[in-house]
Write an enzyme that holds these catalytic residues in place. Structure first.
Site, mmCIF file in Angstrom:
data_model
loop_
_atom_site.group_PDB
_atom_site.id
_atom_site.type_symbol
_atom_site.label_atom_id
_atom_site.label_comp_id
_atom_site.label_asym_id
_atom_site.label_seq_id
_atom_site.Cartn_x
_atom_site.Cartn_y
_atom_site.Cartn_z
ATOM 1 N N GLY A 17 -3.930 -8.066 -60.340
ATOM 2 C CA GLY A 17 -4.737 -9.254 -58.964
ATOM 3 C C GLY A 17 -6.083 -9.044 -59.394
ATOM 4 N N VAL A 18 -6.682 -9.368 -58.154
ATOM 5 C CA VAL A 18 -8.375 -9.031 -58.750
ATOM 6 C C VAL A 18 -8.985 -7.820 -58.078
ATOM 7 C CG1 VAL A 18 -8.262 -9.247 -55.116
ATOM 8 C CG2 VAL A 18 -10.411 -10.575 -57.052
ATOM 9 N N TYR A 47 -3.303 -14.884 -56.844
ATOM 10 C CA TYR A 47 -3.573 -16.740 -57.429
ATOM 11 C C TYR A 47 -2.667 -17.234 -56.491
ATOM 12 C CZ TYR A 47 -2.738 -19.158 -61.270
ATOM 13 O OH TYR A 47 -2.272 -20.317 -62.540
ATOM 14 N N GLN A 50 -5.589 -19.150 -50.790
ATOM 15 C CA GLN A 50 -6.422 -20.384 -51.005
ATOM 16 C C GLN A 50 -7.719 -20.715 -49.895
ATOM 17 O OE1 GLN A 50 -3.379 -22.357 -48.314
ATOM 18 N NE2 GLN A 50 -1.889 -22.333 -49.486
ATOM 19 N N GLY A 51 -7.986 -20.135 -49.560
ATOM 20 C CA GLY A 51 -9.169 -20.579 -47.836
ATOM 21 C C GLY A 51 -10.275 -20.167 -49.005
ATOM 22 N N GLU A 115 -13.856 -19.652 -41.315
ATOM 23 C CA GLU A 115 -12.305 -19.502 -40.799
ATOM 24 C C GLU A 115 -12.077 -19.004 -39.115
ATOM 25 O OE1 GLU A 115 -8.942 -18.503 -43.777
ATOM 26 O OE2 GLU A 115 -10.855 -18.665 -45.026
ATOM 27 N N HIS A 229 0.330 -14.652 -41.019
ATOM 28 C CA HIS A 229 -0.193 -15.930 -40.472
ATOM 29 C C HIS A 229 -0.189 -16.161 -39.473
ATOM 30 C CE1 HIS A 229 -2.884 -18.916 -41.763
ATOM 31 N NE2 HIS A 229 -3.643 -17.968 -42.566
ATOM 32 N N ARG A 271 -6.615 -14.489 -36.397
ATOM 33 C CA ARG A 271 -5.122 -14.845 -36.742
ATOM 34 C C ARG A 271 -3.957 -13.595 -35.409
ATOM 35 N NH1 ARG A 271 -5.574 -14.190 -42.600
ATOM 36 N NH2 ARG A 271 -6.454 -16.043 -43.392
ATOM 37 N N HIS A 332 2.284 -11.649 -44.219
ATOM 38 C CA HIS A 332 1.143 -11.637 -44.761
ATOM 39 C C HIS A 332 -0.116 -10.740 -45.215
ATOM 40 C CE1 HIS A 332 -1.754 -14.772 -46.118
ATOM 41 N NE2 HIS A 332 -3.307 -14.591 -45.397
ATOM 42 N N GLU A 356 -4.688 -4.548 -51.794
ATOM 43 C CA GLU A 356 -4.542 -4.283 -50.681
ATOM 44 C C GLU A 356 -3.349 -2.760 -50.917
ATOM 45 O OE1 GLU A 356 -2.916 -7.973 -49.779
ATOM 46 O OE2 GLU A 356 -1.028 -7.436 -48.454
ATOM 47 N N ARG A 367 -7.162 -7.911 -39.510
ATOM 48 C CA ARG A 367 -7.825 -8.758 -41.048
ATOM 49 C C ARG A 367 -8.515 -10.048 -41.322
ATOM 50 N NH1 ARG A 367 -7.892 -12.020 -46.174
ATOM 51 N NH2 ARG A 367 -5.339 -11.932 -45.929
ATOM 52 N N SER A 372 -10.098 -10.017 -47.562
ATOM 53 C CA SER A 372 -8.910 -8.872 -48.754
ATOM 54 C C SER A 372 -9.468 -9.219 -49.743
ATOM 55 C CB SER A 372 -7.904 -9.452 -48.206
ATOM 56 O OG SER A 372 -6.797 -9.195 -49.518
HETATM 57 C C1 LIG Z 1 -0.270 -17.528 -49.630
HETATM 58 C C2 LIG Z 1 -2.222 -16.272 -49.629
HETATM 59 C C3 LIG Z 1 -2.978 -16.663 -49.386
HETATM 60 C C4 LIG Z 1 -3.713 -15.834 -49.243
HETATM 61 N N1 LIG Z 1 -5.532 -16.415 -48.850
HETATM 62 C C5 LIG Z 1 -6.598 -15.697 -48.657
HETATM 63 C C6 LIG Z 1 -7.630 -16.128 -48.837
HETATM 64 O O1 LIG Z 1 -7.874 -17.427 -48.389
HETATM 65 N N2 LIG Z 1 -9.078 -15.350 -48.744
HETATM 66 C C7 LIG Z 1 -8.824 -13.593 -49.144
HETATM 67 O O2 LIG Z 1 -9.355 -12.820 -48.826
HETATM 68 N N3 LIG Z 1 -7.993 -13.206 -49.073
HETATM 69 C C8 LIG Z 1 -6.154 -14.075 -48.840
HETATM 70 N N4 LIG Z 1 -4.635 -13.964 -48.595
HETATM 71 C C9 LIG Z 1 -4.959 -12.152 -48.968
HETATM 72 C C10 LIG Z 1 -5.353 -11.882 -50.694
HETATM 73 O O3 LIG Z 1 -4.829 -12.800 -51.556
HETATM 74 C C11 LIG Z 1 -4.374 -10.835 -51.008
HETATM 75 O O4 LIG Z 1 -4.361 -9.323 -50.106
HETATM 76 C C12 LIG Z 1 -5.162 -10.000 -52.812
HETATM 77 O O5 LIG Z 1 -5.365 -11.074 -53.706
HETATM 78 C C13 LIG Z 1 -4.548 -8.791 -52.619
HETATM 79 O O6 LIG Z 1 -5.506 -8.407 -54.388
HETATM 80 P P1 LIG Z 1 -4.683 -6.695 -55.930
HETATM 81 O O7 LIG Z 1 -4.877 -7.615 -56.646
HETATM 82 O O8 LIG Z 1 -4.533 -5.818 -53.667
HETATM 83 O O9 LIG Z 1 -3.251 -7.121 -55.285
HETATM 84 P P2 LIG Z 1 -2.191 -9.079 -55.778
HETATM 85 O O10 LIG Z 1 -2.487 -9.776 -56.111
HETATM 86 O O11 LIG Z 1 -1.139 -9.165 -54.851
HETATM 87 O O12 LIG Z 1 -1.752 -7.865 -57.075
HETATM 88 C C14 LIG Z 1 -0.708 -7.498 -57.219
HETATM 89 C C15 LIG Z 1 -0.735 -7.487 -58.837
HETATM 90 O O13 LIG Z 1 0.617 -5.661 -59.197
HETATM 91 C C16 LIG Z 1 1.294 -6.275 -60.083
HETATM 92 N N5 LIG Z 1 2.584 -5.391 -59.396
HETATM 93 C C17 LIG Z 1 3.798 -4.607 -57.745
HETATM 94 N N6 LIG Z 1 3.985 -3.847 -58.490
HETATM 95 C C18 LIG Z 1 4.089 -2.819 -59.732
HETATM 96 C C19 LIG Z 1 4.716 -2.367 -60.086
HETATM 97 N N7 LIG Z 1 5.435 -1.019 -59.524
HETATM 98 N N8 LIG Z 1 4.301 -2.237 -61.811
HETATM 99 C C20 LIG Z 1 3.467 -2.959 -62.600
HETATM 100 N N9 LIG Z 1 3.222 -3.824 -61.743
HETATM 101 C C21 LIG Z 1 3.334 -4.063 -60.188
HETATM 102 C C22 LIG Z 1 1.981 -7.775 -59.500
HETATM 103 O O14 LIG Z 1 2.611 -8.042 -59.850
HETATM 104 C C23 LIG Z 1 0.423 -7.972 -59.792
HETATM 105 O O15 LIG Z 1 -0.153 -8.181 -60.461
HETATM 106 C C24 LIG Z 1 -4.035 -14.420 -49.074
HETATM 107 C C25 LIG Z 1 -2.627 -13.966 -49.416
HETATM 108 C C26 LIG Z 1 -1.478 -15.173 -49.515
HETATM 109 C C27 LIG Z 1 0.371 -14.490 -49.988
#
Ligand SMILES: Cc1cc2nc3c(=O)[nH]c(=O)nc-3n(C[C@H](O)[C@H](O)[C@H](O)COP(=O)(O)OP(=O)(O)OC[C@H]3O[C@@H](n4cnc5c(N)ncnc54)[C@H](O)[C@@H]3O)c2cc1C
Length: 438
Positions: A17-18, A47, A50-51, A115, A229, A271, A332, A356, A367, A372
């Site tokens: 993820g990010v 992925y 949205q916002g 927002e 959410h 929220r 959410h 996260e 939040r 995020s």
């Molecule tokens: C529908 C939706 C809309 C959102 N809109 C916004 C927004 O507009 N603005 C904002 O700031 N936030 C938003 N959020 C929140 C935000 O998208 C997430 O909090 C953020 O992207 C988390 O990033 P991350 O890199 O920590 O985790 P993620 O992007 O969730 O990536 C986690 C990764 O770890 C992998 N993984 C998990 N467990 C394992 C394992 N055991 N072994 C190997 N890989 C693993 C997953 O497959 C994934 O690739 C939204 C969330 C959702 C669900």
């Protein structure tokens, strides 16, 4: 005797993820970096975002941005991390622009939306698919780095530890376990939404980082802080992820109505407040949703500003340009997680947590919208800057003949989920066993 391949790397990152991707891109290019991810690279919550991404508009806006973040978080936030988040927001957005992220523009500058609980418009976006566009931009950049290798369809199940130092971990690919020895491990495996029946989250995100922390006595924080959410699309008998109706729709004027056609809450309150008001309406009316109306806006504007939401609703027989749509709250986001310091270091040496999975304390108990992605960006860069100075000092461990730890993979995966669910139930009276996918 082991019958699997083993690997050795400088930095091992779990999750694409990010947080994982931005961390990798900020690490020194002379490091060998291995990223592993459970399914495809794009199966992340990032992925789905949205916002947009919040940012201070300029230096003068930083105090107000800090104030908004603290207020939304019920003043339970860690003030030092909030200061870092807000102060370093702008420079990171500029980095993303330099890397080619096509943020929407207005009159020659960036377009900002608003927002819930933000005092002003300070959220940058790529129409209503900010996460997808961001993820594609970062993946393209990571793929151009020869020192970064990505293993997809690979599940990380545990870390390897020696004298409270993390020295690598165990993963499973195509049913076969293997060991990765690393000088540093970064857990970027997202939140816990995949554990819930009613969630907006990707199913791959099942709190695995938290399970690993519980197993290895790594400090956790604020596990009861889970965000619902207010406006996921309501669909009858749905047993997959709920489609999110972004808060930026309300930021651009969408209104909520109860079963009597009355407004019942200010749409841009934090929220947790809006979600509670909707739950109250649902309980009183006995109707499992309230209505969200945006149809008073011009059709062309809706289609151009919210193409994803328009299309997804259309697929389900709803036209947001012509009618109000049913919405209700869904799990959410996870504010709690693995406790980290200001450089994303966990309580175990050589183990970092970002995004996260981590709890920087930046969000308090609720939040602020669009903080995020920003947290994932700012604090994964902090981790990278620390790792960049530490790795040369860390002695590489040797590949050893680890005993064959993994016998029944299904059992291990199930146990990881149950470990987290049990801990969440223990720490919060608000949750009940039936909320979860056991
Ligand atoms: C529908 C939706 C809309 C959102 N809109 C916004 C927004 O507009 N603005 C904002 O700031 N936030 C938003 N959020 C929140 C935000 O998208 C997430 O909090 C953020 O992207 C988390 O990033 P991350 O890199 O920590 O985790 P993620 O992007 O969730 O990536 C986690 C990764 O770890 C992998 N993984 C998990 N467990 C394992 C394992 N055991 N072994 C190997 N890989 C693993 C997953 O497959 C994934 O690739 C939204 C969330 C959702 C669900």
């Amino acid at each position: 005797m082991q019958n699997h391949m083993d690997y050795k790397t400088d930095v091992l990152i779990i999750g694409t993820g990010v947080a994982g991707l931005y961390c990798a891109l900020n690490l020194r290019e002379d490091f060998q970096i291995l990223m592993i991810t459970k399914e495809s690279m794009r199966d992340s919550n990032t992925y789905l975002a949205q916002g947009g991404i919040s940012t201070a508009l300029n230096k003068e806006d930083i105090p107000c941005f800090i104030k908004d973040t603290l207020k939304a978080g019920g003043y339970k936030n860690n003030i030092s991390s909030v200061q870092i988040l807000c102060t370093e927001s702008r420079e990171n957005i500029n980095t993303l622009l330099d890397w080619g992220l096509p943020l929407d523009k207005k009159q020659g500058g960036l377009a900002y939306t608003r927002e819930g609980a933000h005092s002003i418009n300070r959220i940058v976006h790529c129409s209503d698919s900010t996460g997808k566009t961001l993820e594609e931009c970062l993946i393209k950049k990571v793929q151009s780095h020869k020192n970064i290798t990505i293993f997809e369809n690979t599940e990380f199940v545990d870390i390897l530890v020696e004298d409270n130092c993390c020295i690598g971990g165990i993963a499973i690919k195509e049913g076969k376990p293997f060991i990765i020895i690393a000088k540093v491990v970064v857990l970027a495996c997202g939140g816990i939404g995949g554990l819930f029946k009613n969630t907006t989250n990707q199913s791959t995100v099942t709190g695995d980082g938290i399970a690993i922390a519980i197993k290895n006595n790594i400090k956790l924080k604020d596990l009861s802080y889970i965000q619902f959410h207010p406006t996921a699309l309501y669909e009858e008998n749905i047993n997959s992820r709920r489609f999110l109706i972004s808060e930026s729709l309300r930021g651009e004027g969408a209104k909520l109505y109860n079963s009597k056609g009355q407004r019942f809450v200010k749409e841009l309150l934090p929220r947790n407040v809006v979600a509670k008001a909707i739950y109250k309406e649902i309980r009183t009316s006995g109707i499992p949703y309230v209505m969200l109306d945006f149809s008073f806006q011009p059709e062309d504007y809706i289609k151009q500003r919210f193409p994803l939401i328009y299309e997804e609703c259309k697929k389900r027989g709803l036209d947001i340009t012509k009618e109000a749509i049913p919405v209700s709250p869904a799990q959410h986001y996870f504010m709690g997680g693995i406790e980290v310091d200001l450089f994303s270091r966990t309580s175990m040496n050589n183990l970092y947590a970002v995004g996260e999975t981590a709890c920087t304390g930046v969000h308090g108990n609720n939040r602020l919208a669009s903080n995020s992605l920003l947290e994932g960006i700012v604090f994964s860069k902090k981790a990278a800057s620390d790792i960049n100075t530490q790795v040369d000092l860390i002695k590489a461990s040797c590949l050893k003949d680890f005993p064959d730890i993994i016998h029944d993979l299904k059992e291990i995966q199930k146990n990881m989920k149950n470990l987290v669910i049990k801990e969440l139930l223990r720490r919060s009276k608000e949750f009940h066993a039936e909320f979860f996918n056991h």
